[in-house]
Design an enzyme around this catalytic site. Structure first.
Site, PDB file in Angstrom:
ATOM      1  N   SER A 283      -1.418  -2.201   3.388  1.00  9.59           N
ATOM      2  CA  SER A 283      -1.585  -2.634   2.530  1.00  9.59           C
ATOM      3  C   SER A 283      -2.861  -3.520   2.537  1.00  9.59           C
ATOM      4  O   SER A 283      -4.114  -3.477   3.116  1.00  9.59           O
ATOM      5  CB  SER A 283      -0.708  -2.618   1.561  1.00  9.59           C
ATOM      6  OG  SER A 283      -1.018  -2.547  -0.103  1.00  9.59           O
TER       7      SER A 283
ATOM      8  N   ASP B 138      -2.266   8.573  -1.978  1.00 10.50           N
ATOM      9  CA  ASP B 138      -1.771   7.102  -2.375  1.00 10.50           C
ATOM     10  C   ASP B 138      -2.082   6.828  -3.408  1.00 10.50           C
ATOM     11  O   ASP B 138      -2.800   6.542  -4.371  1.00 10.50           O
ATOM     12  CB  ASP B 138      -2.660   6.053  -1.292  1.00 10.50           C
ATOM     13  CG  ASP B 138      -2.101   4.391  -1.244  1.00 10.50           C
ATOM     14  OD1 ASP B 138      -1.214   4.433  -2.521  1.00 10.50           O
ATOM     15  OD2 ASP B 138      -2.254   4.030   0.235  1.00 10.50           O
TER      16      ASP B 138
ATOM     17  N   HIS C 103       2.205   5.398  -0.719  1.00 11.97           N
ATOM     18  CA  HIS C 103       1.676   4.188  -0.269  1.00 11.97           C
ATOM     19  C   HIS C 103       3.151   3.122   0.190  1.00 11.97           C
ATOM     20  O   HIS C 103       3.879   3.469  -0.162  1.00 11.97           O
ATOM     21  CB  HIS C 103       1.006   3.280  -1.405  1.00 11.97           C
ATOM     22  CG  HIS C 103       0.958   1.792  -1.714  1.00 11.97           C
ATOM     23  ND1 HIS C 103      -0.520   1.956  -0.867  1.00 11.97           N
ATOM     24  CD2 HIS C 103       0.977   0.854  -1.196  1.00 11.97           C
ATOM     25  CE1 HIS C 103      -0.851   0.672  -0.147  1.00 11.97           C
ATOM     26  NE2 HIS C 103       0.312  -0.093  -0.780  1.00 11.97           N
TER      27      HIS C 103
END
Length: 355
Positions: free
Chosen positions: A146, A275, A304
């Site tokens: 991320s 995502d 995600h």
């Protein structure tokens, strides 16, 4: 690619029927592995800024290293980080070290600047310490998740052919921060993700309030604490701290899509098309196709930072398997061999020598 069987197919948990459930269960479903870390504090600039590095073990000589960069306000306490450590150490005998962003992972903020998506200097300083600790011949790999994935991508592009890593994996990155921020401001995502992320950022700021309540602070805490979105928070904290013209300027500088074409070390990109937080649309496909150093895996599902697999997903996720496969293939490509050594003379001292 032929050396990595996991690249061929991802089979998500069949009863997880949408991307939001996949993302949420990725946090809630798997148990948290018990790992005892040894923490080292590294000074990263001349203003007293420091970051915390958590080693899961002390490495022995020639043992390959995996550096892990966490997501927004995360750290070595997160389940996705610990499962990655468990996978890398048990399947490939890697020594793992978690590099925290400033003030994250229950570490103390020692300067008036918090972490920032555009700042790669802290990673650069951390890797310099790790390299000086394990030596020039030891392979070092990095995986970012991320926010950490975006910072890692930017770092790889900036370093170009001078990068000291032997390989990198970018997982669930936000390649275009303008696109990601707009995506998070959609009605459903605003309530499902944006508000939670904003609250985490505010909580992080409160933990280190002493640095921002001084008279010379560039952060207006009253405005920052009233932030309703990540964009609001960035406007009130990151923009004034780092001297950006405005939040759009910050997002332009921080977006790693512009650095993909400059990456010169073997790099794997793993992202899910579904995502809900970091849209894969920000990935510059032309730059990828023209760069022989990069392999991209785009899965239809995965959410995600989740990638749960198997009927009852309480063990390794797909990203854990992919990362291990990729590093194993790179080590084979390098013809790198090592033998496990556990005697006292072979264990490396990870402490920073006193000046």
């Amino acid at each position: 690619i032929n050396q990595c069987p996991s690249f061929a197919e991802y089979r998500p948990t069949p009863w997880i029927f949408n991307r939001h459930l996949m993302t949420i269960l990725g946090v809630l479903f798997r148990p948290l592995p018990r790992i005892v870390f040894e923490r080292i504090i590294v000074t990263v600039d001349n203003t007293g800024g420091t970051v915390a590095l958590d080693w899961h073990i002390r490495p022995y000589r020639r043992q390959p290293i995996l550096v892990i960069l966490h997501g927004l306000t995360g750290g070595s306490c997160n389940e996705y980080v610990r499962w990655m450590i468990l996978s890398a150490s048990s399947k490939l005998d890697l020594c793992c070290v978690v590099v925290h962003a400033r003030g994250c992972g229950q570490s103390k903020l020692t300067s008036s600047k918090s972490f920032c998506a555009a700042n790669t200097d802290d990673v650069r300083a951390s890797l310099k310490y790790i390299r000086s600790t394990v030596g020039e011949e030891t392979p070092i790999f990095a995986v970012g998740y991320s926010l950490g994935a975006g910072i890692l991508t930017k770092f790889l592009g900036e370093e170009n052919s001078q990068c000291s890593l032997q390989g990198a994996i970018v997982c669930c990155a936000s390649f275009d921060m303008h696109l990601t921020t707009k995506n998070l401001e959609r009605w459903f995502n605003l309530r499902m993700y944006n508000q939670r992320l904003t609250n985490n950022l505010i909580q992080h700021l409160r933990l280190h309030e002493e640095h921002f309540s001084k008279s010379d602070s560039q952060v207006n805490l009253n405005n920052a604490y009233q932030s309703k979105t990540v964009r609001d928070f960035d406007i009130h904290t990151i923009v004034p701290q780092y001297g950006f013209r405005n939040v759009e300027h910050y997002y332009s500088v921080a977006s790693p899509n512009q650095y993909v074409k400059s990456i010169r070390i073997p790099t794997l990109v793993l992202s899910a098309i579904d995502d809900p937080i970091c849209p894969i649309g920000g990935l510059p496909h032309d730059d990828v196709l023209q760069n022989p150093s990069i392999i991209v895996i785009k899965t239809l599902e995965g959410g995600h930072v989740s990638y749960l697999q198997g009927w009852w997903p309480t063990s390794f996720s797909y990203d854990n398997i992919v990362v291990v496969d990729y590093i194993k293939a790179r080590l084979k490509q390098m013809n790198y061999q090592w033998e496990k050594q556990i005697d006292a003379e072979s264990i490396i001292d990870i402490n920073i020598p006193k000046q």
